[in-house]
Design a protein around this motif. Structure first.
Motif, PDB file in Angstrom:
ATOM      1  N   LEU A  10       2.869   0.191  -1.285  1.00  0.00           N
ATOM      2  CA  LEU A  10       3.294   1.133  -1.478  1.00  0.00           C
ATOM      3  C   LEU A  10       3.777   0.266  -2.782  1.00  0.00           C
ATOM      4  N   ILE A  11       4.989  -0.107  -2.702  1.00  0.00           N
ATOM      5  CA  ILE A  11       5.966  -0.725  -3.580  1.00  0.00           C
ATOM      6  C   ILE A  11       4.947  -1.405  -4.145  1.00  0.00           C
ATOM      7  N   ALA A  12       4.444  -2.374  -3.686  1.00  0.00           N
ATOM      8  CA  ALA A  12       3.797  -3.878  -3.633  1.00  0.00           C
ATOM      9  C   ALA A  12       2.608  -2.957  -5.265  1.00  0.00           C
ATOM     10  N   LEU A  13       2.177  -2.081  -4.438  1.00  0.00           N
ATOM     11  CA  LEU A  13       0.819  -1.734  -5.419  1.00  0.00           C
ATOM     12  C   LEU A  13       1.384  -1.262  -7.178  1.00  0.00           C
ATOM     13  N   LEU A  14       2.341  -0.525  -6.324  1.00  0.00           N
ATOM     14  CA  LEU A  14       3.019   0.151  -7.675  1.00  0.00           C
ATOM     15  C   LEU A  14       3.246  -1.015  -9.021  1.00  0.00           C
ATOM     16  N   ILE A  15       3.677  -1.991  -8.178  1.00  0.00           N
ATOM     17  CA  ILE A  15       4.954  -2.979  -8.787  1.00  0.00           C
ATOM     18  C   ILE A  15       3.808  -3.887  -9.739  1.00  0.00           C
TER      19      ILE A  15
END
Length: 134
Positions: A10-15
């Protein structure tokens, strides 16, 4: 899937969403909204509706404060620019992607994932409790 893998993805997708061009942001936003609507718990529309004043204020701030070429159709008292409207829509797509992906990941997870997220929140807010910020 392990809850930590979900959080990291999720964090990677948002970055990655912040680093992409506007076309790919639209594609990923559409994909995540469809996935959240089909596989989610059906609360995405309620969340998006509750955020309507955020959408309106975000769009108006971007449209009225970003310098650029003015939209000629509007009266001269209102200074809305093409670049501001485009930037506002792009930020709204990024925010909608984040909301849809969080909705999808939370609806397709077990109780352990929610427990892991609450532990992470408690762990990160622990130092602030001593200075009474939380």
């Amino acid at each position: 899937m392990h809850p930590l893998v979900k959080i990291i993805s999720l964090i990677a997708l948002l970055i990655i969403t912040n680093l992409m061009s506007h076309y790919w942001v639209g594609v990923i936003c559409t994909t995540m909204v469809i996935m959240a609507m089909v596989y989610g718990n059906g609360k995405l529309l309620a969340v998006v509706f509750r955020m309507r004043w955020l959408w309106i204020s975000m769009m108006s701030i971007y449209a009225l404060t970003t310098p650029g070429e003015y939209i000629a159709i509007l009266p001269s008292q209102i200074k809305v620019t093409y670049e501001g409207v485009f930037s506002g829509l792009l930020q709204m797509l990024r925010l909608l992607t984040a909301i849809a992906s969080i909705n999808y990941f939370f609806s397709n997870s077990h109780k352990n994932f929610r427990h892991c997220c609450s532990f992470f929140h408690n762990f990160t807010s622990f130092p602030y409790s001593y200075i009474t910020l939380i």
